[in-house]
Design an enzyme around this catalytic site. Structure first.
Site, short mmCIF file in Angstrom:
data_model
loop_
_atom_site.label_atom_id
_atom_site.label_comp_id
_atom_site.label_asym_id
_atom_site.label_seq_id
_atom_site.Cartn_x
_atom_site.Cartn_y
_atom_site.Cartn_z
N ASP A 146 0.85 -1.19 0.00
CA ASP A 146 0.00 0.00 0.00
C ASP A 146 0.88 1.24 0.00
O ASP A 146 2.05 1.17 -0.36
CB ASP A 146 -0.90 -0.04 1.25
N PRO A 154 0.23 5.76 17.60
CA PRO A 154 0.02 5.08 18.89
C PRO A 154 -0.65 3.72 18.77
O PRO A 154 -0.36 2.81 19.55
CB PRO A 154 -0.87 6.07 19.67
N ASP A 155 -1.55 3.56 17.81
CA ASP A 155 -2.25 2.28 17.65
C ASP A 155 -1.40 1.22 16.96
O ASP A 155 -1.80 0.05 16.90
CB ASP A 155 -3.54 2.48 16.84
N HIS A 177 -3.99 6.04 3.51
CA HIS A 177 -4.55 4.74 3.15
C HIS A 177 -3.80 3.56 3.77
O HIS A 177 -4.41 2.66 4.37
CB HIS A 177 -4.58 4.62 1.63
N TYR A 282 -8.73 -12.28 -10.10
CA TYR A 282 -7.90 -13.43 -10.46
C TYR A 282 -8.31 -14.66 -9.65
O TYR A 282 -8.69 -14.56 -8.48
CB TYR A 282 -6.42 -13.15 -10.19
N VAL A 285 -7.52 -15.46 -5.64
CA VAL A 285 -7.54 -14.24 -4.84
C VAL A 285 -8.91 -14.11 -4.18
O VAL A 285 -9.94 -14.35 -4.82
CB VAL A 285 -7.25 -13.00 -5.71
N SER A 332 -11.42 -1.28 0.21
CA SER A 332 -10.08 -1.42 0.78
C SER A 332 -10.12 -1.87 2.22
O SER A 332 -9.34 -2.73 2.66
CB SER A 332 -9.35 -0.07 0.75
#
Length: 405
Positions: A146, A154-155, A177, A282, A285, A332
């Site tokens: 990505d 922090p996470d 993203h 595909y 996937v 996403s």
């Protein structure tokens, strides 16, 4: 990618050539001389047993003619345009503060940390709290291919085990993203991640800013990214982006599948009338569509026979760049949840192959829409706990068979 946007054309006048790895390294230079090409780069792709040569066709040459000549050259395994890809994160549909911008961006970098009691419907719909009593993705490696991930968020402290920059030069501006996708998978702070003890490989493949309106990547970058991820132990590849059919990427993902790597991809945000997109379409996937809290299909999601399953992907709380938080929407982010749940299954049984993981997710899914599989929701909304219970049943049955005289 903004909802409804058309797929981008290939990079102008660029050709990706794959050569067998046992060919002499000088062959790339020889091909460039023979066909009057500019050689941009050359790199090995061990996963394919190949070398990738990126070439530029000079202005006086016909791209189609050069492609045809290379494809007919017996020394060349394959030659194709260098395709471009876009992310599948839509706009943020609800801001954390009324004064914030609608879309996650660098202008939102000063977002305050939300109230810890803020509701998150995604984990509840997926039954993640129950699933985490059985598995948390411990030691399963997930590659987030990505944009750059904010590893200092922090996470995401201690979430990223390794990083790799496949995209080259730095971003012209921060992008949310990659951080959002990684956080939905692995967050262990305010946001409730799907696999909070998994290990993230942060593979930067998308370039943000500069001349591009939206972050994008190419075939050449992606095959390098996938190759690195598989060589560095990834069991799951999260691919929250879309593009056109691309033989080179299809080959490298098939090779990853053959090594036991689960590939999860976004189904796309082009709308219900959009054509199939790749890599989601595909074979091998797991293509994921998005639903909202009421199990309605995300209004911008693609439909199609390639859609495998659905997951929450509308108004999802996620960490974003510069330590911020935002509500994000798009296929996403639904794909990120499924990548995390795949890691839960792989923790419980590391011997699962990609088809077995896909079958467990589909068989345990909550059917939505018409009875049975459909083009809107695939097999239905994934259920992490039910998938793990089904796996436990299968493992118990196998043990029983082995115990029989």
């Amino acid at each position: 990618m903004p909802p409804g946007q058309l797929l981008p054309p290939p990079v102008p006048r660029q050709i990706l050539v794959l050569l067998d790895q046992d060919q002499p390294q000088a062959l790339g230079r020889a091909l460039a001389r023979t066909y009057r090409l500019d050689r941009i780069s050359s790199a090995p792709v061990p996963l394919l047993g190949a070398r990738a040569e990126l070439m530029r066709v000079r202005e006086e040459r016909s791209l189609d003619a050069v492609l045809a000549a290379l494809q007919g050259d017996t020394r060349v395994r394959s030659a194709q345009p260098n395709q471009r890809y876009l992310q599948t994160g839509g706009a943020s549909s609800r801001s954390l503060q009324s004064a914030e911008a609608h879309r996650p961006s660098s202008e939102q970098s000063n977002r305050r940390r939300p109230d810890p009691a803020i509701p998150q419907y995604g984990p509840r719909k997926l039954r993640l709290p129950e699933a985490h009593q059985l598995a948390r993705g411990r030691n399963v490696v997930i590659a987030v291919i990505d944009s750059a991930v904010d590893t200092g968020h922090p996470d995401l402290q201690d979430a990223v085990s390794r990083s790799f920059n496949a995209a080259g030069r730095p971003d012209g501006m921060p992008d949310y993203h990659g951080t959002a996708v990684a956080g939905i998978i692995r967050s262990h702070g305010l946001v409730e991640g799907a696999a909070p003890e998994s290990k993230i490989l942060a593979v930067r493949a998308f370039r943000a800013g500069g001349e591009r309106a939206f972050p994008e990547t190419t075939t050449h970058i992606l095959i390098t990214a996938v190759d690195w991820a598989v060589r560095n132990g990834a069991r799951v590849l999260n691919m929250s982006f879309i593009g056109s059919h691309d033989p080179a990427l299809q080959q490298v993902l098939h090779a990853a599948n053959q090594k036991g790597v689960v590939v999860v991809a976004a189904a796309g945000n082009g709308g219900p009338g959009a054509p199939p997109v790749y890599p989601g379409a595909y074979r091998g996937v797991i293509a994921v569509t998005a639903v909202d809290e009421a199990d309605r299909r995300y209004e911008h999601a693609n439909r199609g026979s390639y859609v495998a399953v659905a997951a929450p992907g509308v108004d999802i709380l996620a960490p974003v760049e510069r330590g911020g938080y935002a509500y994000v929407s798009g296929t996403s982010f639904a794909a990120a949840y499924v990548s995390g749940i795949a890691a839960l299954l792989l923790e419980r049984d590391p011997n699962l192959n990609p088809k077995s993981v896909a079958d467990l997710l589909a068989s345990a899914a909550e059917d939505l829409g018409p009875v049975g599989r459909d083009d809107d929701f695939g097999a239905g909304r994934v259920d992490a706990y039910a998938s793990l219970e089904l796996l436990a049943h299968d493992l118990a049955a196998k043990r029983g068979e082995l115990a029989q005289p």
